[in-house]
Structure formats: C-alpha cells, structure tokens
Design a protein around this motif. Sequence first.
Motif, PDB file in Angstrom:
ATOM      1  N   THR A 220      -2.085  31.644 -50.831  1.00 11.65           N
ATOM      2  CA  THR A 220      -1.067  31.026 -51.822  1.00 11.65           C
ATOM      3  C   THR A 220      -1.250  31.770 -52.953  1.00 11.65           C
ATOM      4  OG1 THR A 220      -2.362  29.300 -52.379  1.00 11.65           O
ATOM      5  CG2 THR A 220      -0.878  28.836 -50.563  1.00 11.65           C
ATOM      6  N   ASP A 221      -2.376  32.551 -53.314  1.00 14.24           N
ATOM      7  CA  ASP A 221      -2.584  33.239 -54.730  1.00 14.24           C
ATOM      8  C   ASP A 221      -2.834  34.843 -54.660  1.00 14.24           C
ATOM      9  OD1 ASP A 221      -5.034  33.052 -53.468  1.00 14.24           O
ATOM     10  OD2 ASP A 221      -6.075  32.646 -55.356  1.00 14.24           O
TER      11      ASP A 221
ATOM     12  N   TRP B  11      -4.578  23.802 -57.827  1.00 18.20           N
ATOM     13  CA  TRP B  11      -4.904  24.068 -59.130  1.00 18.20           C
ATOM     14  C   TRP B  11      -3.963  24.682 -59.909  1.00 18.20           C
ATOM     15  CZ3 TRP B  11      -9.003  23.091 -61.942  1.00 18.20           C
ATOM     16  CH2 TRP B  11      -9.175  23.780 -63.200  1.00 18.20           C
ATOM     17  N   ARG B  12      -2.893  25.191 -59.527  1.00 18.51           N
ATOM     18  CA  ARG B  12      -1.697  25.867 -60.468  1.00 18.51           C
ATOM     19  C   ARG B  12      -0.846  24.508 -60.959  1.00 18.51           C
ATOM     20  NH1 ARG B  12      -1.140  30.417 -57.030  1.00 18.51           N
ATOM     21  NH2 ARG B  12       0.191  29.459 -55.626  1.00 18.51           N
ATOM     22  N   LEU B  13      -0.804  23.375 -60.208  1.00 19.17           N
ATOM     23  CA  LEU B  13      -0.326  22.296 -60.573  1.00 19.17           C
ATOM     24  C   LEU B  13      -1.019  21.312 -61.718  1.00 19.17           C
ATOM     25  CD1 LEU B  13       1.267  21.164 -57.147  1.00 19.17           C
ATOM     26  CD2 LEU B  13       2.508  22.010 -59.075  1.00 19.17           C
ATOM     27  N   TYR B  14      -2.233  21.387 -61.406  1.00 19.77           N
ATOM     28  CA  TYR B  14      -3.095  20.310 -62.066  1.00 19.77           C
ATOM     29  C   TYR B  14      -4.112  20.968 -63.219  1.00 19.77           C
ATOM     30  CZ  TYR B  14      -0.940  16.663 -59.362  1.00 19.77           C
ATOM     31  OH  TYR B  14      -0.034  15.977 -58.626  1.00 19.77           O
TER      32      TYR B  14
ATOM     33  N   ILE C 157      -7.870  28.507 -68.015  1.00 14.82           N
ATOM     34  CA  ILE C 157      -7.884  27.423 -67.158  1.00 14.82           C
ATOM     35  C   ILE C 157      -8.405  27.672 -65.944  1.00 14.82           C
ATOM     36  CG2 ILE C 157      -6.301  25.913 -65.919  1.00 14.82           C
ATOM     37  CD1 ILE C 157      -4.094  26.182 -68.159  1.00 14.82           C
ATOM     38  N   SER C 158      -9.662  27.374 -65.795  1.00 16.39           N
ATOM     39  CA  SER C 158     -10.555  28.243 -64.793  1.00 16.39           C
ATOM     40  C   SER C 158     -11.225  27.110 -63.931  1.00 16.39           C
ATOM     41  CB  SER C 158     -11.832  28.750 -65.422  1.00 16.39           C
ATOM     42  OG  SER C 158     -12.724  29.290 -64.358  1.00 16.39           O
ATOM     43  N   PRO C 159     -10.986  27.087 -62.387  1.00 17.85           N
ATOM     44  CA  PRO C 159     -11.547  26.242 -61.652  1.00 17.85           C
ATOM     45  C   PRO C 159     -12.973  26.230 -61.446  1.00 17.85           C
ATOM     46  CG  PRO C 159     -10.481  28.014 -60.298  1.00 17.85           C
ATOM     47  CD  PRO C 159     -10.172  28.055 -61.666  1.00 17.85           C
ATOM     48  N   ASP C 160     -13.577  27.305 -62.294  1.00 18.81           N
ATOM     49  CA  ASP C 160     -15.052  27.494 -62.144  1.00 18.81           C
ATOM     50  C   ASP C 160     -15.568  27.047 -63.566  1.00 18.81           C
ATOM     51  OD1 ASP C 160     -15.158  28.907 -59.669  1.00 18.81           O
ATOM     52  OD2 ASP C 160     -14.219  30.749 -60.618  1.00 18.81           O
ATOM     53  N   ASN C 161     -14.915  26.329 -64.351  1.00 14.59           N
ATOM     54  CA  ASN C 161     -15.225  25.898 -65.738  1.00 14.59           C
ATOM     55  C   ASN C 161     -15.606  24.220 -65.302  1.00 14.59           C
ATOM     56  OD1 ASN C 161     -14.831  24.155 -68.184  1.00 14.59           O
ATOM     57  ND2 ASN C 161     -16.017  26.177 -68.866  1.00 14.59           N
TER      58      ASN C 161
ATOM     59  N   ASP D 203     -15.715  21.638 -67.010  1.00 10.31           N
ATOM     60  CA  ASP D 203     -15.088  20.722 -68.203  1.00 10.31           C
ATOM     61  C   ASP D 203     -13.325  20.797 -67.489  1.00 10.31           C
ATOM     62  OD1 ASP D 203     -17.271  20.405 -69.712  1.00 10.31           O
ATOM     63  OD2 ASP D 203     -16.549  21.627 -71.235  1.00 10.31           O
ATOM     64  N   ASP D 204     -13.012  21.994 -67.262  1.00 13.66           N
ATOM     65  CA  ASP D 204     -11.504  22.229 -66.666  1.00 13.66           C
ATOM     66  C   ASP D 204     -11.476  21.347 -65.368  1.00 13.66           C
ATOM     67  OD1 ASP D 204     -11.615  23.706 -68.926  1.00 13.66           O
ATOM     68  OD2 ASP D 204     -10.934  25.737 -68.077  1.00 13.66           O
ATOM     69  N   ALA D 205     -12.645  21.794 -64.522  1.00 16.94           N
ATOM     70  CA  ALA D 205     -12.159  21.042 -63.204  1.00 16.94           C
ATOM     71  C   ALA D 205     -12.397  19.582 -63.345  1.00 16.94           C
ATOM     72  CB  ALA D 205     -13.410  21.764 -62.400  1.00 16.94           C
ATOM     73  N   ALA D 206     -13.275  19.081 -63.963  1.00 14.33           N
ATOM     74  CA  ALA D 206     -13.382  17.735 -64.050  1.00 14.33           C
ATOM     75  C   ALA D 206     -11.977  16.768 -64.518  1.00 14.33           C
ATOM     76  CB  ALA D 206     -14.684  17.155 -64.959  1.00 14.33           C
ATOM     77  N   LEU D 207     -11.501  17.551 -65.579  1.00 16.13           N
ATOM     78  CA  LEU D 207     -10.401  16.940 -66.238  1.00 16.13           C
ATOM     79  C   LEU D 207      -9.313  17.165 -65.320  1.00 16.13           C
ATOM     80  CD1 LEU D 207      -9.148  15.502 -68.628  1.00 16.13           C
ATOM     81  CD2 LEU D 207      -8.861  17.868 -69.793  1.00 16.13           C
ATOM     82  N   SER D 208      -9.163  18.284 -64.585  1.00 19.06           N
ATOM     83  CA  SER D 208      -8.146  18.335 -63.759  1.00 19.06           C
ATOM     84  C   SER D 208      -7.997  17.445 -62.543  1.00 19.06           C
ATOM     85  CB  SER D 208      -8.136  19.784 -63.287  1.00 19.06           C
ATOM     86  OG  SER D 208      -8.192  20.633 -64.180  1.00 19.06           O
ATOM     87  N   ALA D 209      -9.638  17.227 -62.022  1.00 20.92           N
ATOM     88  CA  ALA D 209      -9.702  16.391 -61.000  1.00 20.92           C
ATOM     89  C   ALA D 209      -9.242  14.878 -61.443  1.00 20.92           C
ATOM     90  CB  ALA D 209     -10.975  15.993 -60.585  1.00 20.92           C
TER      91      ALA D 209
END
Length: 245
Positions: free
Chosen positions: A148-149, A173-176, A186-190, A192-198
């Motif tokens: 998809t990316d 990830w693109r949505l959240y 906005i990185s899925p490998d960070n 902080d970013d990943a936890a807040l997005s989750a």
Amino acid sequence: MQTRRVRWWRVAAVLTATLLLLASSCSFQTGSPIPDGVPPPRGAPVPEIDTNAPGRPADQLSDWAAELAPAIGIPAKALEAYAYAARVAQVVNPKCNLAWTTLAGIGMVESHHGTYQGAAIAPKGDVRPPIRGVQLDGTLGNMQILDTDNGVLDGDPNLDRAMGPMQFIPETWRLYGVDANNDGVISPDNFDDAALSAAGYLCWRGKDLSTPRGWMEALRAYNLSNQYARSVRDWATAYAERHPR
C-alpha cells in the motif's frame, strides 16, 4: 493541544477489515473466547506533565521511569513513551481510560519493547535498526496485505509488513501516525510516535478501555486474536503488579 498531535482522535470511522488489523509477526489464532472480567490493572500512577512541552515531552517522565523501569523489566525510554501516550490520552480523551500498562503489554508482545533482534532505543525514542515484521502474504496465519506504500515506509514494494515497536501496517500508520517527540517527523520507528499513535487507535476502537467490552474491542481491533489479547493482558497485569523495592 496542537492539531498535529491529536488529529487521530478525529479520524473518520470507516476502516476496512484489512486496516482494522495492525498485523504483526504473530499468527492470528482464535481459540476459546476470553472470559468476561475487568481489564488489566492501571499500574503505577503517571505524574502530571505538560503534554505540550517543547522538545521531547516524554523526557518529563525520566525520573519516574528510571525508578520503575528496572523493577518491571521495561527499557526506561519505552516506559516514558507508554506513560506519555497514556497521559495525553487522559488529557485529550479522558473517557477512553487508557492505562500505560495496556500499551506496555502490546509493546512487549509486538517487539519486546523495541529490542527485538538486538534493536535499541535512542534518547529521542528512535528504534534502530528498524523492526519489520514478516511479509503479510497470507501464510502462517497472517492476512495477505498487498503493498500500500510502494515500500516507502516498510521497505517492501510487494507486500506490506508491520513496522516499528508497536507494529503498524503502512495504511493504518497513514491514518493514525502522529509526531509525539516534536522532531517534525512522523515515524513508526520512533517509540514516542508509535506509542501515541497506538493510544489514538485503541481509544478510537474501544471507546472506554476501563470496561471489559471496550478493552477487548480495542485489542481485537489491534490484532484479531484471543490468544494475543490474553498475552497482552498477562503482561500488562504483571507490569501493574510489580513495584520498585
């Protein structure tokens, strides 16, 4: 509260069955239904912080995490990320009632808190080397999710892979995905970013995670597996019950 940080609370509701699963390397298993009961305990209270602080806001929790992390076996930077995400959820969407222990349970099951296969967490929350799940090709109990990316996020131009310490698939990830550490990325490998997005995803899917139904709906949206939910609950409960000596 800055718009870029909280936009996931207002994402449109409709996701396809594919997007409802933040697929991981775990197989999707069914098994018997989870018995009714309370969600995992909330664990050690998170101190009040300025969720809009400049720099990396999760750094405000460093003393709290440094005391608790050795006792519960979670890297301090990961614990800071979980706790910050839970605190933001409390401020932005108090009816969600998300506890950091739930995020920690997911992080343990998904990536051993960002340490899977020797990965490490940098001071600003970046996880290196990046963690990628298996190709989601429909085998081993996983869903088949075509690319998809174009491989931009997950590095695979043919099929999607789950990404980062919280194992998001690219489309979700693109949505959240949000920038939680104020680095402009906005990185899925960070972490902080990943936890807040989750946190945003769980609250959107479960509504009120203090209820058995809400908690289970959130976890089953994250991974459609009763075994997965049991594992998350077991780890979350263990983290809540351990205390520094």
